[in-house]
Design an enzyme around this catalytic site. Structure first.
Site, PDB file in Angstrom:
ATOM      1  N   GLY A   1     -40.731  -4.027  16.229  1.00 36.02           N
ATOM      2  CA  GLY A   1     -41.376  -3.048  15.345  1.00 36.02           C
ATOM      3  C   GLY A   1     -40.528  -1.794  15.404  1.00 36.02           C
ATOM      4  O   GLY A   1     -40.544  -1.088  16.403  1.00 36.02           O
ATOM      5  N   HIS A   2     -39.721  -1.561  14.372  1.00 33.85           N
ATOM      6  CA  HIS A   2     -38.789  -0.434  14.371  1.00 33.85           C
ATOM      7  C   HIS A   2     -39.268   0.624  13.381  1.00 33.85           C
ATOM      8  O   HIS A   2     -39.355   0.357  12.182  1.00 33.85           O
ATOM      9  CB  HIS A   2     -37.377  -0.924  14.013  1.00 33.85           C
ATOM     10  CG  HIS A   2     -36.815  -1.861  15.041  1.00 33.85           C
ATOM     11  ND1 HIS A   2     -35.607  -2.483  14.911  1.00 33.85           N
ATOM     12  CD2 HIS A   2     -37.311  -2.266  16.241  1.00 33.85           C
ATOM     13  CE1 HIS A   2     -35.379  -3.241  15.982  1.00 33.85           C
ATOM     14  NE2 HIS A   2     -36.412  -3.133  16.788  1.00 33.85           N
TER      15      HIS A   2
ATOM     16  N   GLY B   1     -37.656  -2.075  25.422  1.00 29.74           N
ATOM     17  CA  GLY B   1     -37.969  -2.018  23.996  1.00 29.74           C
ATOM     18  C   GLY B   1     -38.618  -0.698  23.591  1.00 29.74           C
ATOM     19  O   GLY B   1     -38.956   0.146  24.442  1.00 29.74           O
ATOM     20  N   ASP B   2     -38.734  -0.481  22.266  1.00 30.50           N
ATOM     21  CA  ASP B   2     -39.383   0.701  21.705  1.00 30.50           C
ATOM     22  C   ASP B   2     -38.710   2.010  22.108  1.00 30.50           C
ATOM     23  O   ASP B   2     -39.369   3.049  22.249  1.00 30.50           O
ATOM     24  CB  ASP B   2     -40.874   0.747  22.098  1.00 30.50           C
ATOM     25  CG  ASP B   2     -41.619  -0.484  21.629  1.00 30.50           C
ATOM     26  OD1 ASP B   2     -41.243  -1.028  20.572  1.00 30.50           O
ATOM     27  OD2 ASP B   2     -42.572  -0.902  22.319  1.00 30.50           O
TER      28      ASP B   2
ATOM     29  N   LYS C   1     -34.914   2.659  18.533  1.00 32.17           N
ATOM     30  CA  LYS C   1     -33.724   2.052  17.901  1.00 32.17           C
ATOM     31  C   LYS C   1     -33.756   2.225  16.383  1.00 32.17           C
ATOM     32  O   LYS C   1     -32.738   2.469  15.756  1.00 32.17           O
ATOM     33  CB  LYS C   1     -33.648   0.547  18.242  1.00 32.17           C
ATOM     34  CG  LYS C   1     -33.510   0.267  19.730  1.00 32.17           C
ATOM     35  CD  LYS C   1     -33.546  -1.214  20.035  1.00 32.17           C
ATOM     36  CE  LYS C   1     -34.892  -1.874  19.818  1.00 32.17           C
ATOM     37  NZ  LYS C   1     -35.972  -1.422  20.705  1.00 32.17           N
TER      38      LYS C   1
ATOM     39  N   GLN D   1     -35.902  -5.422  20.740  1.00 33.16           N
ATOM     40  CA  GLN D   1     -36.323  -5.440  22.157  1.00 33.16           C
ATOM     41  C   GLN D   1     -35.354  -4.582  22.999  1.00 33.16           C
ATOM     42  O   GLN D   1     -34.824  -3.617  22.476  1.00 33.16           O
ATOM     43  CB  GLN D   1     -36.415  -6.868  22.699  1.00 33.16           C
ATOM     44  CG  GLN D   1     -37.565  -7.687  22.127  1.00 33.16           C
ATOM     45  CD  GLN D   1     -37.314  -8.240  20.739  1.00 33.16           C
ATOM     46  OE1 GLN D   1     -36.333  -8.919  20.516  1.00 33.16           O
ATOM     47  NE2 GLN D   1     -38.183  -7.960  19.803  1.00 33.16           N
TER      48      GLN D   1
HETATM   49  P1  GDP Z   1     -37.910   0.826  18.363  1.00 28.28           P
HETATM   50  O1  GDP Z   1     -38.667  -0.437  18.455  1.00 28.28           O
HETATM   51  O2  GDP Z   1     -36.880   0.966  19.436  1.00 28.28           O
HETATM   52  O3  GDP Z   1     -37.331   1.078  17.004  1.00 28.28           O
HETATM   53  O4  GDP Z   1     -38.960   2.000  18.619  1.00 28.28           O
HETATM   54  P2  GDP Z   1     -40.457   2.092  17.985  1.00 28.28           P
HETATM   55  O5  GDP Z   1     -40.339   2.423  16.575  1.00 28.28           O
HETATM   56  O6  GDP Z   1     -41.247   0.903  18.358  1.00 28.28           O
HETATM   57  O7  GDP Z   1     -41.051   3.295  18.832  1.00 28.28           O
HETATM   58  C1  GDP Z   1     -40.458   4.562  18.858  1.00 28.28           C
HETATM   59  C2  GDP Z   1     -41.481   5.588  18.346  1.00 28.28           C
HETATM   60  O8  GDP Z   1     -41.060   6.895  18.682  1.00 28.28           O
HETATM   61  C3  GDP Z   1     -41.617   5.591  16.838  1.00 28.28           C
HETATM   62  O9  GDP Z   1     -42.939   5.926  16.510  1.00 28.28           O
HETATM   63  C4  GDP Z   1     -40.667   6.698  16.400  1.00 28.28           C
HETATM   64  O10 GDP Z   1     -41.039   7.289  15.154  1.00 28.28           O
HETATM   65  C5  GDP Z   1     -40.835   7.672  17.510  1.00 28.28           C
HETATM   66  N1  GDP Z   1     -39.652   8.488  17.840  1.00 28.28           N
HETATM   67  C6  GDP Z   1     -38.335   8.154  17.773  1.00 28.28           C
HETATM   68  N2  GDP Z   1     -37.574   9.149  18.280  1.00 28.28           N
HETATM   69  C7  GDP Z   1     -38.425  10.120  18.686  1.00 28.28           C
HETATM   70  C8  GDP Z   1     -38.254  11.379  19.336  1.00 28.28           C
HETATM   71  O11 GDP Z   1     -37.149  11.803  19.669  1.00 28.28           O
HETATM   72  N3  GDP Z   1     -39.386  12.090  19.613  1.00 28.28           N
HETATM   73  C9  GDP Z   1     -40.625  11.658  19.295  1.00 28.28           C
HETATM   74  N4  GDP Z   1     -41.661  12.411  19.632  1.00 28.28           N
HETATM   75  N5  GDP Z   1     -40.832  10.465  18.685  1.00 28.28           N
HETATM   76  C10 GDP Z   1     -39.735   9.711  18.401  1.00 28.28           C
HETATM   77  P1  IMO Z   2     -38.790  -3.636  19.655  1.00 35.03           P
HETATM   78  O1  IMO Z   2     -37.640  -4.264  18.903  1.00 35.03           O
HETATM   79  C1  IMO Z   2     -41.395  -3.746  23.152  1.00 35.03           C
HETATM   80  C2  IMO Z   2     -42.425  -7.697  24.740  1.00 35.03           C
HETATM   81  C3  IMO Z   2     -43.854  -8.149  24.631  1.00 35.03           C
HETATM   82  C4  IMO Z   2     -43.955  -9.038  25.864  1.00 35.03           C
HETATM   83  C5  IMO Z   2     -42.593  -9.688  25.922  1.00 35.03           C
HETATM   84  C6  IMO Z   2     -42.526 -11.081  25.287  1.00 35.03           C
HETATM   85  O2  IMO Z   2     -39.791  -2.980  18.780  1.00 35.03           O
HETATM   86  O3  IMO Z   2     -38.270  -2.771  20.746  1.00 35.03           O
HETATM   87  P2  IMO Z   2     -42.525 -11.930  22.757  1.00 35.03           P
HETATM   88  O4  IMO Z   2     -43.533 -11.736  21.675  1.00 35.03           O
HETATM   89  O5  IMO Z   2     -41.171 -11.412  22.432  1.00 35.03           O
HETATM   90  O6  IMO Z   2     -42.484 -13.341  23.274  1.00 35.03           O
HETATM   91  O7  IMO Z   2     -43.113 -11.059  23.992  1.00 35.03           O
HETATM   92  O8  IMO Z   2     -41.709  -8.827  25.221  1.00 35.03           O
HETATM   93  N1  IMO Z   2     -41.794  -7.283  23.464  1.00 35.03           N
HETATM   94  C7  IMO Z   2     -41.533  -6.021  23.125  1.00 35.03           C
HETATM   95  N2  IMO Z   2     -41.823  -4.865  23.763  1.00 35.03           N
HETATM   96  N3  IMO Z   2     -40.697  -3.724  21.999  1.00 35.03           N
HETATM   97  C8  IMO Z   2     -40.374  -4.868  21.370  1.00 35.03           C
HETATM   98  O9  IMO Z   2     -39.577  -4.910  20.287  1.00 35.03           O
HETATM   99  C9  IMO Z   2     -40.835  -6.096  21.902  1.00 35.03           C
HETATM  100  N4  IMO Z   2     -40.729  -7.378  21.520  1.00 35.03           N
HETATM  101  C10 IMO Z   2     -41.308  -8.105  22.484  1.00 35.03           C
HETATM  102  O10 IMO Z   2     -44.744  -7.063  24.675  1.00 35.03           O
HETATM  103  O11 IMO Z   2     -44.106  -8.242  27.014  1.00 35.03           O
HETATM  104 MG    MG Z   3     -40.644  -1.121  18.608  1.00 32.80          MG
END
Ligand code: GDP
Ligand code: IMO
Ligand code: MG
Length: 418
Positions: free
Chosen positions: A40-41, A12-13, A16, A218
């Site tokens: 959290g996107h 995750g994170d 996306k 995720q």
């Molecule tokens: P998601 O859940 O897959 O959408 O990712 P998140 O939003 O949770 O976490 C990604 C974080 O990295 C966010 O704060 C984005 O703004 C940031 N981000 C995305 N692409 C880049 C990149 O290429 N470089 C940097 N430094 N930050 C990035």
């Molecule tokens: P995005 O879409 C990162 C993790 C939680 C925990 C496990 C189970 O932003 O990439 P849950 O609440 O789903 O039952 O938790 O999955 N987890 C994530 N980790 N990014 C996420 O979403 C996540 N959604 C759940 O931290 O380990």
């Molecule tokens: Mg996220």
């Protein structure tokens, strides 16, 4: 007509949200197929940062319809808050959000249950596991039940009585519930007009040659079947979740994009072979601003795990990879990539062979030279330092999947096509 799916390749994170936003050009529909408010996107546009939890990232593009599929578990209270935040940023959501009748509903009871037991694996506390388990037990409350708010209130009460009867929670865990249920029912009333036959909408879009973008939440390693069980979420972020979560046949997907960070992060508990408990781990965390977008928890950081990444590519059949956060590695002298696992003194043939005893593997690393150059302002791939290109090529080789774009910052413009 084209159908593109964007799926997280790690825990995750991966970025996306940024990538979905980037691929939204000429798109008619953006659809989520699983998960809920645990996601959290983040999307960064100039000075504005948007963090979307349940609303698909396409909402920031005027004219895009956003579908919340039946594979999701939807929290009406959190959704109402998200709509308010979007309205405060002057984003018009009117008539643009379609919620599947078949999606399941996260009630305050599910959140209370998750808050009480979720610490065991470090969940987000958003009620995801309890809602999916009610669905599997066939006692779930569905989005269609929001059509009659009086009846919905009765269903919530019935679920509460069952939980107390079966000792699933105690009164202490349920304090504050009264007020929360009231907010929940009000929010359900507010989002009920968004209910729709999303399967018909998607199939009509296919018939009309429209462009559909599918947004995973995720990541593959958090998949309840294909991930690092039990340290997973309760849904199917992998490609299979699309067919059941949207009613969209997999053969309609033209482009299957796996999003991977140039290193690895994980939030919550569970094995993480390449985790760094040292200065470099801290550098990645600080430079990458690795703090959970939903819970604010610090994300654990480590080197890129190509054994896990190759597996994610294999089981999903990614047609391409987009690599994010390359810039976070800019200052490092050398960069390690995990190319194999060993268990005892024996080499492990692949991730699936070790997935059930991942705590016991030793990562085997290859070391590559760093580029020691700020990449965040680069405009073309040709400007990338040789060492950065070498790093990208090596990951491509190890994943046996082409990398089509590299992200070097959170902004839309900070993306290089390869
Ligand atoms: P998601 O859940 O897959 O959408 O990712 P998140 O939003 O949770 O976490 C990604 C974080 O990295 C966010 O704060 C984005 O703004 C940031 N981000 C995305 N692409 C880049 C990149 O290429 N470089 C940097 N430094 N930050 C990035
Ligand atoms: P995005 O879409 C990162 C993790 C939680 C925990 C496990 C189970 O932003 O990439 P849950 O609440 O789903 O039952 O938790 O999955 N987890 C994530 N980790 N990014 C996420 O979403 C996540 N959604 C759940 O931290 O380990
Ligand atoms: Mg996220």
């Amino acid at each position: 007509m084209s159908v593109t799916a964007v799926i997280g390749g790690q825990w995750g994170d991966e970025g996306k949200g940024k990538i979905v936003d980037l691929l939204c050009k000429d798109v008619d529909i953006v659809a989520r197929y699983q998960g809920g408010a645990n996601a959290g996107h983040t999307i960064q546009i100039n000075d504005n940062t948007f963090v979307l939890h349940q609303v698909p990232s396409g909402i920031l593009h005027h004219g895009v319809t956003c579908v919340l599929g039946s594979g999701m578990v939807i929290d009406p209270s959190a959704l109402a808050e998200e709509l308010d935040t979007l309205a405060a940023h002057n984003i018009d959501t009117d008539g643009r959000i379609q919620i599947s009748y078949g999606a399941h509903i996260v009630t305050p009871i599910h959140k209370a249950m998750d808050r009480a037991t979720g610490h065991i694996i470090g969940t987000t506390g958003r009620g995801i596991g309890p809602a999916y388990s009610d669905k599997a037990r066939r006692i779930g409350i569905r989005a269609v039940d929001m059509l009659d708010i009086g009846q919905l209130g009765q269903y919530v009460l019935k679920r509460l009585k069952l939980g107390i009867q079966q000792g699933e929670f105690n009164q202490e865990q349920l304090k504050d519930l009264h007020g929360e249920v009231e907010t929940f029912l009000y929010a359900a009333h507010r989002v009920a007009p968004m209910l729709a036959d999303t399967i018909a909408i998607l199939h009509q879009a296919l018939a009309d040659d429209k462009n559909i973008l599918i947004e995973g939440a995720q990541g593959v390693l958090l998949d309840v079947d294909l991930g690092t069980y039990p340290y997973v979420t309760s849904s199917h972020p992998s490609v299979g979740g699309i067919s059941t979560g949207l009613g969209l046949p997999l053969q309609k997907i033209d482009r299957l994009v796996g999003v991977f960070k140039a290193y690895t992060t994980r939030v919550g508990s569970g094995p993480f072979p390449t985790e760094l408990d040292d200065e470099i781990g801290k550098i990645l965390q600080n430079k990458g601003a690795e703090v959970g977008a939903t819970t604010g928890r610090p994300r654990r950081c480590g080197w890129f795990d190509a054994v896990a990444a190759r597996y994610a590519c294999q089981v999903n059949g990614f047609t391409e990879v987009i690599l994010t956060k390359l810039d976070v590695l800019d200052k490092l002298d050398t960069i390690k990539v995990c190319t194999a696992y060993e268990m005892g003194s024996k080499s492990v043939p692949g991730f699936s062979a070790a997935a059930h005893s991942l705590e016991q593997v030793t990562p085997i690393y290859e070391e590559l030279p760093g580029w020691k150059t700020d990449t965040t302002g680069l405009k073309s791939v040709k400007q990338l330092p040789t060492e950065a290109r070498r790093y990208i090529r090596r990951l491509e080789e190890l994943m046996a999947t082409p990398i089509s774009q590299v992200s070097i910052g959170a902004e839309r413009s900070q993306t290089l096509a390869l």
